[in-house]
Motif scaffolding. Structure first.
Motif, PDB file in Angstrom:
ATOM      1  N   UNK A  21      51.748  42.873  46.474  1.00 39.45           N
ATOM      2  CA  UNK A  21      52.220  43.971  45.493  1.00 39.45           C
ATOM      3  C   UNK A  21      51.411  44.555  44.663  1.00 39.45           C
ATOM      4  N   UNK A  22      50.268  43.868  43.964  1.00 42.64           N
ATOM      5  CA  UNK A  22      49.470  44.354  43.050  1.00 42.64           C
ATOM      6  C   UNK A  22      48.183  44.879  43.789  1.00 42.64           C
ATOM      7  N   UNK A  23      47.746  44.726  44.758  1.00 42.72           N
ATOM      8  CA  UNK A  23      46.331  45.123  45.200  1.00 42.72           C
ATOM      9  C   UNK A  23      46.491  46.708  45.770  1.00 42.72           C
ATOM     10  N   UNK A  24      45.545  47.596  44.896  1.00 45.93           N
ATOM     11  CA  UNK A  24      45.538  48.818  45.000  1.00 45.93           C
ATOM     12  C   UNK A  24      45.258  49.247  46.414  1.00 45.93           C
ATOM     13  N   UNK A  25      44.277  48.391  46.959  1.00 46.50           N
ATOM     14  CA  UNK A  25      43.691  48.454  48.398  1.00 46.50           C
ATOM     15  C   UNK A  25      44.506  47.960  49.657  1.00 46.50           C
ATOM     16  N   UNK A  26      45.642  47.450  49.466  1.00 53.01           N
ATOM     17  CA  UNK A  26      46.377  46.974  50.211  1.00 53.01           C
ATOM     18  C   UNK A  26      45.702  45.635  51.119  1.00 53.01           C
ATOM     19  N   UNK A  27      44.768  44.828  50.645  1.00 55.74           N
ATOM     20  CA  UNK A  27      43.998  43.837  51.178  1.00 55.74           C
ATOM     21  C   UNK A  27      44.670  42.837  51.662  1.00 55.74           C
ATOM     22  N   UNK A  28      45.886  42.473  51.279  1.00 57.68           N
ATOM     23  CA  UNK A  28      46.616  41.391  51.319  1.00 57.68           C
ATOM     24  C   UNK A  28      47.833  41.278  52.366  1.00 57.68           C
ATOM     25  N   UNK A  29      48.163  40.051  53.088  1.00 63.38           N
ATOM     26  CA  UNK A  29      49.377  40.198  53.665  1.00 63.38           C
ATOM     27  C   UNK A  29      49.800  38.773  53.657  1.00 63.38           C
ATOM     28  N   UNK A  30      51.022  38.460  53.680  1.00 62.33           N
ATOM     29  CA  UNK A  30      51.869  37.057  53.933  1.00 62.33           C
ATOM     30  C   UNK A  30      51.868  36.590  55.337  1.00 62.33           C
ATOM     31  N   UNK A  60      43.538  40.842  54.587  1.00 61.71           N
ATOM     32  CA  UNK A  60      43.588  41.434  55.893  1.00 61.71           C
ATOM     33  C   UNK A  60      41.959  41.499  56.680  1.00 61.71           C
ATOM     34  N   UNK A  61      41.902  41.579  57.996  1.00 62.47           N
ATOM     35  CA  UNK A  61      40.646  41.327  58.686  1.00 62.47           C
ATOM     36  C   UNK A  61      39.573  42.451  58.126  1.00 62.47           C
ATOM     37  N   UNK A  62      39.966  43.492  57.912  1.00 62.72           N
ATOM     38  CA  UNK A  62      38.744  44.721  57.455  1.00 62.72           C
ATOM     39  C   UNK A  62      39.121  45.100  56.126  1.00 62.72           C
ATOM     40  N   UNK A  63      39.470  44.303  55.188  1.00 60.81           N
ATOM     41  CA  UNK A  63      39.562  44.746  53.853  1.00 60.81           C
ATOM     42  C   UNK A  63      38.285  45.053  53.042  1.00 60.81           C
ATOM     43  N   UNK A  64      38.710  45.988  52.090  1.00 55.40           N
ATOM     44  CA  UNK A  64      37.456  46.667  51.372  1.00 55.40           C
ATOM     45  C   UNK A  64      37.867  46.466  49.772  1.00 55.40           C
ATOM     46  N   UNK A  65      37.294  45.226  49.108  1.00 59.85           N
ATOM     47  CA  UNK A  65      37.785  45.118  47.906  1.00 59.85           C
ATOM     48  C   UNK A  65      36.937  45.703  46.837  1.00 59.85           C
ATOM     49  N   UNK A  66      37.390  46.163  45.604  1.00 59.24           N
ATOM     50  CA  UNK A  66      36.784  47.141  44.816  1.00 59.24           C
ATOM     51  C   UNK A  66      36.581  46.369  43.531  1.00 59.24           C
ATOM     52  N   UNK A  67      37.161  45.201  43.599  1.00 56.87           N
ATOM     53  CA  UNK A  67      36.830  44.229  42.340  1.00 56.87           C
ATOM     54  C   UNK A  67      37.739  44.701  41.089  1.00 56.87           C
TER      55      UNK A  67
END
Length: 95
Positions: A21-30, A60-67
């Protein structure tokens, strides 16, 4: 695409979905099967803000984390660690 940060998810992940819910880049999935209903508030389940589920957060497979560390801040079990993909000295030398 290259991610400047690496997401590490520890074994203490309770599957509450706060990072999703909190990730602004939608990098996670359950991943997994829920054993509880989604209608109950997170604070009422298990006492510590965690649901009694078989879910586990996954990057997620091709995540891009901005830190931004929003996922780390909101994780009730402190299961997430965000580290730079390159050593900090490499960033300093590049300037």
């Amino acid at each position: 695409m290259y991610s400047p940060y690496v997401i590490h998810i520890g074994p203490s992940c309770c599957g509450c979905g706060a990072c999703v819910r909190q990730c602004v880049r939608d990098n996670f999935a359950l991943a997994g099967d829920r054993r509880t209903s989604d209608s109950a508030p997170l604070d009422d389940r298990d006492g510590g803000g965690c649901a009694a589920t078989d879910d586990r957060a996954e990057a997620k497979k091709d995540y891009v984390c901005v830190g931004c560390m929003a996922c780390v801040k909101w994780c009730p079990t402190h299961a997430l660690i965000i580290t730079p993909a390159k050593p900090v000295s490499a960033y300093i030398r590049a300037r």
